[in-house]
Scaffold this motif. Structure first.
Motif, PDB file in Angstrom:
ATOM      1  N   THR A  48    -120.228 -46.734  -4.662  1.00  0.00           N
ATOM      2  CA  THR A  48    -120.970 -46.818  -3.369  1.00  0.00           C
ATOM      3  C   THR A  48    -122.200 -47.724  -3.405  1.00  0.00           C
ATOM      4  OG1 THR A  48    -120.371 -44.641  -2.496  1.00  0.00           O
ATOM      5  CG2 THR A  48    -122.345 -45.572  -1.510  1.00  0.00           C
ATOM      6  N   THR A  49    -122.216 -48.766  -2.615  1.00  0.00           N
ATOM      7  CA  THR A  49    -123.708 -49.435  -2.527  1.00  0.00           C
ATOM      8  C   THR A  49    -124.088 -49.529  -1.199  1.00  0.00           C
ATOM      9  OG1 THR A  49    -122.292 -51.438  -1.953  1.00  0.00           O
ATOM     10  CG2 THR A  49    -122.727 -51.312  -4.129  1.00  0.00           C
ATOM     11  N   GLN A  82    -121.063 -58.001  -0.889  1.00  0.00           N
ATOM     12  CA  GLN A  82    -121.321 -56.766  -1.118  1.00  0.00           C
ATOM     13  C   GLN A  82    -120.061 -56.009  -1.226  1.00  0.00           C
ATOM     14  OE1 GLN A  82    -124.840 -55.356   0.197  1.00  0.00           O
ATOM     15  NE2 GLN A  82    -124.353 -53.072  -0.252  1.00  0.00           N
ATOM     16  N   THR A 112    -118.646 -54.167  -4.447  1.00  0.00           N
ATOM     17  CA  THR A 112    -118.354 -52.588  -4.695  1.00  0.00           C
ATOM     18  C   THR A 112    -117.075 -52.265  -5.273  1.00  0.00           C
ATOM     19  OG1 THR A 112    -119.919 -52.286  -2.715  1.00  0.00           O
ATOM     20  CG2 THR A 112    -118.555 -50.385  -3.276  1.00  0.00           C
ATOM     21  N   TYR A 123    -127.215 -54.087  -6.550  1.00  0.00           N
ATOM     22  CA  TYR A 123    -126.172 -53.940  -7.467  1.00  0.00           C
ATOM     23  C   TYR A 123    -126.431 -53.663  -8.928  1.00  0.00           C
ATOM     24  CZ  TYR A 123    -124.382 -57.256  -3.577  1.00  0.00           C
ATOM     25  OH  TYR A 123    -124.138 -57.569  -2.444  1.00  0.00           O
ATOM     26  N   TYR A 177    -117.263 -46.565   5.048  1.00  0.00           N
ATOM     27  CA  TYR A 177    -118.474 -47.311   5.205  1.00  0.00           C
ATOM     28  C   TYR A 177    -119.333 -46.452   6.342  1.00  0.00           C
ATOM     29  CZ  TYR A 177    -116.278 -49.819   9.137  1.00  0.00           C
ATOM     30  OH  TYR A 177    -115.616 -50.283  10.331  1.00  0.00           O
ATOM     31  N   SER A 199    -124.263 -47.781   4.041  1.00  0.00           N
ATOM     32  CA  SER A 199    -123.406 -47.722   2.720  1.00  0.00           C
ATOM     33  C   SER A 199    -122.000 -48.081   2.765  1.00  0.00           C
ATOM     34  CB  SER A 199    -123.497 -46.307   2.482  1.00  0.00           C
ATOM     35  OG  SER A 199    -122.687 -45.458   3.263  1.00  0.00           O
ATOM     36  N   THR A 226    -118.529 -47.527   0.432  1.00  0.00           N
ATOM     37  CA  THR A 226    -117.760 -46.847  -0.693  1.00  0.00           C
ATOM     38  C   THR A 226    -116.379 -47.487  -0.711  1.00  0.00           C
ATOM     39  OG1 THR A 226    -119.137 -44.743  -0.173  1.00  0.00           O
ATOM     40  CG2 THR A 226    -117.177 -44.606  -1.621  1.00  0.00           C
TER      41      THR A 226
END
Length: 292
Positions: free
Chosen positions: A83-84, A150, A154, A179, A210, A214, A216
């Motif tokens: 997850t970011t 992104q 991820t 990151y 998402y 976030s 994932t």
């Protein structure tokens, strides 16, 4: 057994008549209720992408495995998840959501090489992408599709943790705190791509969910290796400069030192190390920019 008299026969015929009338009267309502329930359930399973897509993809796969017989698929296992996070409401969030939708549900067959650019496609206005800040050399500048990295980063980390074969990846020129150091995949269509190969012997399915803040990525399949990793301390520091920008296209930036970092990934089978990989990254200094 005794005989039924005429009065009871007439009473029975009356009950059956009332029952048939009741069925004719209530059946359209009951059928409509069942149909509405089905539509609502279908809408829930297909659902808002805000919470992901997985019910329709995961459950039939597992049911098929339980049933067995011709065409049954092997049961899926969660290989890895990553997850970011990002700030809500920024233009880049729209691009992240578009990329996530394109990526979600992709299946990579055994031995196949997955290309991020092929799967997601061009990031253009005609496909719904909007301008958002993107890394251009040592600066940030608005670019159509900004933020898509992104999604690729991820996915990169999920692939890294799953022990899959990373074939093509390059870090950004600047380090961004969203990151992990040295574990990212910058993409730019069509020249700069992120590619990996499914070397597990079974299919790998990509699941992307998402929220407003976030993203994932889950990978479903069967792992070939256990993964351990180690990240070095930063070294080779380079100082940043300060400058002033003017005009509506200027994007303010917080200054950060440039540095180098090494990441090692160890792949193990039955507790023994099979392969050790080193990923070396050099980040440029990020200038401090004030917009006037």
């Amino acid at each position: 057994m005794g005989r039924i008299g005429p009065g009871r026969r007439r009473e029975g015929r009356g009950r059956r008549k009332r029952l048939r009338h009741g069925v004719r009267h209530w059946w359209p309502i009951a059928a409509g209720t069942a149909a509405s329930t089905g539509l609502l359930l279908g809408a829930y399973l297909e659902g808002p992408r805000l919470s992901g897509v997985s019910a329709a993809l995961t459950v039939p796969h597992r049911d098929a495995a339980r049933r067995g017989g011709p065409g049954a698929l092997p049961p899926e296992r969660l290989m890895s998840t990553f997850t970011t996070r990002f700030a809500a409401g920024e233009p880049r969030v729209h691009n992240i959501e578009l990329g996530a939708r394109a990526l979600d549900g992709q299946v990579v067959e055994p031995g196949a090489t997955f290309s991020f650019n092929d799967a997601v496609g061009p990031r253009t206005r005609s496909r719904g992408y909007v301008p958002a800040p993107a890394i251009m050399g040592s600066r940030l500048a608005d670019d159509v599709g900004g933020g898509i990295c992104q999604v690729s980063t991820t996915l990169y980390n999920a692939v890294f943790l799953a022990g899959l074969d990373i074939r093509k990846a390059r870090a950004h020129t600047l380090w961004m705190p969203e990151y992990p150091e040295g574990r990212e995949a910058a993409v730019f269509y069509p020249q700069l791509d992120f590619a990996w190969r499914n070397d597990t012997g079974e299919s790998v399915r990509i699941q992307v969910t998402y929220s407003a803040t976030s993203l994932t990525v889950n990978l479903w399949g069967r792992r070939r290796y256990e993964v351990r990793s180690q990240t070095s301390d930063r070294y080779g520091f380079r100082p940043f400069e300060s400058g002033v920008g003017r005009g509506g296209e200027c994007i303010p930036m917080a200054g950060r030192e440039g540095f180098e970092v090494d990441v090692w990934r160890m792949l193990l089978a039955d507790g023994r190390e099979v392969r050790r990989e080193r990923f070396h990254t050099e980040y440029r200094p990020q200038p401090e920019v004030e917009c006037l």
